[in-house]
Design a protein around this motif. Structure first.
Motif, PDB file in Angstrom:
ATOM      1  N   UNK A 251       0.830  -1.204   0.000  1.00  0.00           N
ATOM      2  CA  UNK A 251       0.000   0.000   0.000  1.00  0.00           C
ATOM      3  C   UNK A 251       0.860   1.248   0.000  1.00  0.00           C
ATOM      4  N   UNK A 252       1.833   1.303   0.900  1.00  0.00           N
ATOM      5  CA  UNK A 252       2.703   2.482   0.981  1.00  0.00           C
ATOM      6  C   UNK A 252       3.550   2.633  -0.272  1.00  0.00           C
ATOM      7  N   UNK A 253       3.848   1.520  -0.935  1.00  0.00           N
ATOM      8  CA  UNK A 253       4.673   1.559  -2.147  1.00  0.00           C
ATOM      9  C   UNK A 253       3.864   1.870  -3.394  1.00  0.00           C
ATOM     10  N   UNK A 254       2.546   1.995  -3.258  1.00  0.00           N
ATOM     11  CA  UNK A 254       1.710   2.303  -4.411  1.00  0.00           C
ATOM     12  C   UNK A 254       1.424   1.115  -5.298  1.00  0.00           C
ATOM     13  N   UNK A 255       1.594  -0.086  -4.761  1.00  0.00           N
ATOM     14  CA  UNK A 255       1.348  -1.306  -5.535  1.00  0.00           C
ATOM     15  C   UNK A 255      -0.077  -1.806  -5.318  1.00  0.00           C
ATOM     16  N   UNK A 256      -0.579  -1.655  -4.093  1.00  0.00           N
ATOM     17  CA  UNK A 256      -1.938  -2.087  -3.789  1.00  0.00           C
ATOM     18  C   UNK A 256      -2.730  -0.940  -3.192  1.00  0.00           C
ATOM     19  N   UNK A 257      -4.043  -1.132  -3.131  1.00  0.00           N
ATOM     20  CA  UNK A 257      -4.916  -0.083  -2.607  1.00  0.00           C
ATOM     21  C   UNK A 257      -6.005  -0.692  -1.738  1.00  0.00           C
ATOM     22  N   UNK A 258      -6.079  -0.329  -0.446  1.00  0.00           N
ATOM     23  CA  UNK A 258      -7.225  -0.746   0.358  1.00  0.00           C
ATOM     24  C   UNK A 258      -8.503  -0.209  -0.287  1.00  0.00           C
ATOM     25  N   UNK A 259      -9.515  -1.052  -0.415  1.00  0.00           N
ATOM     26  CA  UNK A 259     -10.723  -0.663  -1.142  1.00  0.00           C
ATOM     27  C   UNK A 259     -11.943  -0.866  -0.260  1.00  0.00           C
ATOM     28  N   UNK A 260     -12.851   0.109  -0.306  1.00  0.00           N
ATOM     29  CA  UNK A 260     -14.085   0.035   0.457  1.00  0.00           C
ATOM     30  C   UNK A 260     -15.268   0.383  -0.428  1.00  0.00           C
ATOM     31  N   UNK A 261     -16.430  -0.165  -0.082  1.00  0.00           N
ATOM     32  CA  UNK A 261     -17.676   0.133  -0.785  1.00  0.00           C
ATOM     33  C   UNK A 261     -18.549   1.013   0.103  1.00  0.00           C
ATOM     34  N   UNK A 262     -19.386   1.833  -0.546  1.00  0.00           N
ATOM     35  CA  UNK A 262     -20.293   2.679   0.224  1.00  0.00           C
ATOM     36  C   UNK A 262     -21.113   3.576  -0.665  1.00  0.00           C
ATOM     37  N   UNK A 263     -21.775   4.525  -0.036  1.00  0.00           N
ATOM     38  CA  UNK A 263     -22.594   5.509  -0.746  1.00  0.00           C
ATOM     39  C   UNK A 263     -22.549   6.794   0.067  1.00  0.00           C
ATOM     40  N   UNK A 264     -21.885   7.810  -0.477  1.00  0.00           N
ATOM     41  CA  UNK A 264     -21.636   9.030   0.291  1.00  0.00           C
ATOM     42  C   UNK A 264     -22.900   9.828   0.584  1.00  0.00           C
ATOM     43  N   UNK A 265     -23.833   9.887  -0.364  1.00  0.00           N
ATOM     44  CA  UNK A 265     -25.003  10.741  -0.159  1.00  0.00           C
ATOM     45  C   UNK A 265     -25.848  10.293   1.026  1.00  0.00           C
ATOM     46  N   UNK A 266     -26.185   8.991   1.150  1.00  0.00           N
ATOM     47  CA  UNK A 266     -26.914   8.552   2.343  1.00  0.00           C
ATOM     48  C   UNK A 266     -25.989   8.183   3.512  1.00  0.00           C
ATOM     49  N   UNK A 267     -24.685   8.461   3.361  1.00  0.00           N
ATOM     50  CA  UNK A 267     -23.717   8.206   4.426  1.00  0.00           C
ATOM     51  C   UNK A 267     -23.533   6.722   4.745  1.00  0.00           C
ATOM     52  N   UNK A 268     -23.603   5.875   3.745  1.00  0.00           N
ATOM     53  CA  UNK A 268     -23.373   4.445   3.935  1.00  0.00           C
ATOM     54  C   UNK A 268     -21.881   4.146   3.746  1.00  0.00           C
ATOM     55  N   UNK A 269     -21.278   3.507   4.723  1.00  0.00           N
ATOM     56  CA  UNK A 269     -19.883   3.094   4.597  1.00  0.00           C
ATOM     57  C   UNK A 269     -18.874   4.188   4.834  1.00  0.00           C
ATOM     58  N   UNK A 270     -19.327   5.385   5.147  1.00  0.00           N
ATOM     59  CA  UNK A 270     -18.404   6.511   5.339  1.00  0.00           C
ATOM     60  C   UNK A 270     -17.647   6.372   6.656  1.00  0.00           C
ATOM     61  N   UNK A 271     -18.316   5.851   7.683  1.00  0.00           N
ATOM     62  CA  UNK A 271     -17.643   5.665   8.970  1.00  0.00           C
ATOM     63  C   UNK A 271     -16.461   4.714   8.827  1.00  0.00           C
ATOM     64  N   UNK A 272     -16.632   3.651   8.033  1.00  0.00           N
ATOM     65  CA  UNK A 272     -15.529   2.707   7.823  1.00  0.00           C
ATOM     66  C   UNK A 272     -14.373   3.356   7.072  1.00  0.00           C
ATOM     67  N   UNK A 273     -14.695   4.218   6.116  1.00  0.00           N
ATOM     68  CA  UNK A 273     -13.642   4.923   5.388  1.00  0.00           C
ATOM     69  C   UNK A 273     -12.873   5.844   6.324  1.00  0.00           C
ATOM     70  N   UNK A 274     -13.577   6.558   7.167  1.00  0.00           N
ATOM     71  CA  UNK A 274     -12.931   7.450   8.125  1.00  0.00           C
ATOM     72  C   UNK A 274     -12.006   6.667   9.055  1.00  0.00           C
ATOM     73  N   UNK A 275     -12.481   5.523   9.527  1.00  0.00           N
ATOM     74  CA  UNK A 275     -11.669   4.683  10.392  1.00  0.00           C
ATOM     75  C   UNK A 275     -10.426   4.187   9.656  1.00  0.00           C
ATOM     76  N   UNK A 276     -10.580   3.844   8.386  1.00  0.00           N
ATOM     77  CA  UNK A 276      -9.451   3.371   7.581  1.00  0.00           C
ATOM     78  C   UNK A 276      -8.390   4.448   7.438  1.00  0.00           C
TER      79      UNK A 276
END
Length: 538
Positions: A251-276
């Protein structure tokens, strides 16, 4: 207490504060939901009480990070905005950026000031041209990327298909941290891969407040979600088979990317992104100076200006420099040295910015973004420092592709016209080119995209009371040249040499690629160096 002990305590304090900073930008294609996500993150960090992204044209409110009237009228982000948020003992410096390709140069400057980026993908569209371009900027600058697949509450593509597209098109290996239950458009909830816990999400009216979360066991989730749960489990098993697991080194080397799913408008999955972001995003670290040496975070104060913005406060008509603190502790009132001129720079008026709102800031640490008020002596890329001299590499300009001659509509506004053009040039709104032939009353404006000219028209009229006429020029290519080559190039058909005001470099403008090839073929001895194109070296 001895001076040595005091110094040791100071450096320890700076290192600890730097470790608590997370400075990141949100990048995406237009309309992927960048500004909405910015507000959703602020909402979940309790920095605001309700989101300002409201659908509908008649009653639409601008998001917190969109402060310019043109942004609110058109519903697009034109300038970058800095939001400073405190969350779980961390200070988050969140830099929202323009999504429109015409303003990608502003985004490039922002990416020089961050330690991480959120790459926002539309669940239905996946990787789009502007997303690809900005990812290449991240790759060139070594900025690690967290991917957020947005709008999962709307019809879209298969999740595995999106992961495959990311890896195939940009060579970035996605490592999902959560997984959606329910296809795009039928979003039921998210499975946290590390723990297997399931969070069922419930929409709140208009998405204006935090989504309600219901935590269920695997057995409860299977009973409630039925077929959707079984399908998600099959997909998770496949991810395990292919080894799509988070790895901090890649991740730090730019080879991989942590990925999350969600929906910003209804605030779905945003808490997990913030924690990440708090748990995984890099903290402030040493940055390279012009000599290529890393500047430790606990060295004496240094910072670099990455953005200039005027008249954010219409009542005061001020000029603000956004500066990334690179090392040391900043204290309001410090007298720093401007590396370009070696002149002192007083910091009496220093603020933290939350959209259009400001508050005085007394101290700042590496990773923080501060706004210096009345900074007329500064330009984008400038270094300020305390103690022994240090200077950071300049922030390159893009190769412009659109050109127009600017003239004041009313000659009586000549003074305001000159002042306005000079200010827009220093802010980087456009590049301003000049020549003895055209004169100061008819500078050539150079832009990455034509919407930049709309910003010029609007600001010249509204802020400087100097309406302008812009006459397009039939050039589409700019190359760097030198004094020895300039006379010959200027004499050729389909070419013109002008001086870029911001750095006094000579640029040759050429009609098109065909004409450029002919000139290079007939005059190989002439200097015609490529500039940055689309965010990466041309």
């Amino acid at each position: 207490m001895s001076t040595a002990t005091g110094t040791a305590q100071d450096t320890a304090e700076v290192r600890e504060a730097a470790a608590q900073r997370r400075t990141f930008a949100v990048i995406s294609h237009p309309d992927a939901g960048k500004s909405t996500l910015t507000e959703a993150l602020a909402l979940h960090a309790a920095a605001i009480t309700s989101a300002g992204a409201v659908h509908g044209k008649g009653d639409r409110r601008g998001v917190t990070s969109d402060w310019m009237s043109m942004e609110q009228d058109r519903g697009i982000s034109i300038t970058s905005a800095a939001l400073r948020i405190t969350y779980d003992d961390c200070v988050l410096n969140l830099l929202d950026t323009p999504g429109h390709a015409d303003f990608s140069e502003d985004t490039y400057r922002v990416l020089s000031a961050v330690d991480c980026a959120i790459m926002l993908l539309d669940s239905a569209k996946g990787l789009e041209p502007q997303t690809l371009k900005l990812f290449e900027v991240c790759r060139a600058r070594g900025v690690p990327v967290v991917t957020f697949v947005n709008k999962w509450d709307r019809p879209g593509r298969e999740p595995l298909e999106l992961l495959d597209e990311v890896e195939q098109q940009i060579g970035l290996r996605p490592t999902p941290l959560n997984w959606p239950v329910g296809i795009a458009g039928d979003f039921r909830g998210l499975i946290h891969r590390a723990s297997g816990a399931y969070t069922k999400l419930h929409r709140t009216p208009g998405g204006a407040t935090r989504a309600q979360e219901e935590h269920l066991s695997a057995e409860q989730a299977a009973a409630v979600e039925e077929v959707a749960w079984d399908q998600a489990q099959e997909e998770l098993a496949l991810l395990e088979e292919i080894g799509a697991e988070y790895d901090p080194e890649t991740f730090r080397a730019g080879i991989s990317s942590p990925l999350l799913f969600g929906a910003a408008l209804p605030n779905f999955g945003v808490a997990q992104l913030l924690r990440t972001l708090v748990d995984l995003a890099p903290a402030a670290e040493a940055r390279l100076d012009t000599s290529g040496e890393p500047r430790p975070v606990d060295a004496p104060f240094s910072g670099q200006v990455f953005k200039m913005q005027a008249n954010m406060d219409k009542a005061h008509r001020d000029r603000m420099a956004f500066l990334r603190v690179c090392s040391g502790r900043f204290e309001r009132g410090m007298v720093l040295t401007h590396a370009t001129t070696d002149r002192p720079f007083a910091t009496k008026y220093t603020q933290a910015v939350f959209g259009s709102e400001r508050s005085t800031i007394e101290t700042a640490y590496p990773g923080d973004v501060i706004a210096l008020v009345n900074a007329s002596a500064l330009r984008v890329g400038d270094t300020l420092y305390d103690g022994p001299k240090v200077q950071f590499p300049p922030i390159p300009s893009f190769a412009p592709e659109h050109f127009a001659v600017a003239r004041a509509k009313d000659t009586r506004t000549d003074k305001q016209f000159r002042r306005g053009i000079a200010q827009l040039d220093s802010e980087g709104v456009v590049q301003v080119l000049s020549s003895d032939v055209r004169g100061e009353q008819a500078p050539v404006l150079a832009a990455v995209g034509p919407l930049q000219f709309d910003v010029v028209r609007g600001r010249m009229e509204q802020e400087f009371n100097a309406p302008v006429e812009l006459s397009p020029l039939d050039y589409s290519i700019a190359r760097r040249t030198d004094a020895a080559s300039a006379p010959t190039l200027h004499s050729l058909s389909g070419a013109e040499v002008l001086t870029r005001r911001q750095d006094s470099e000579l640029l040759v403008l050429v009609h098109n690629k065909w004409r450029l090839k002919v000139i290079q073929r007939d005059h190989p001895e002439l200097t015609m160096e490529a500039l940055l194109a689309g965010g990466v070296s041309a």
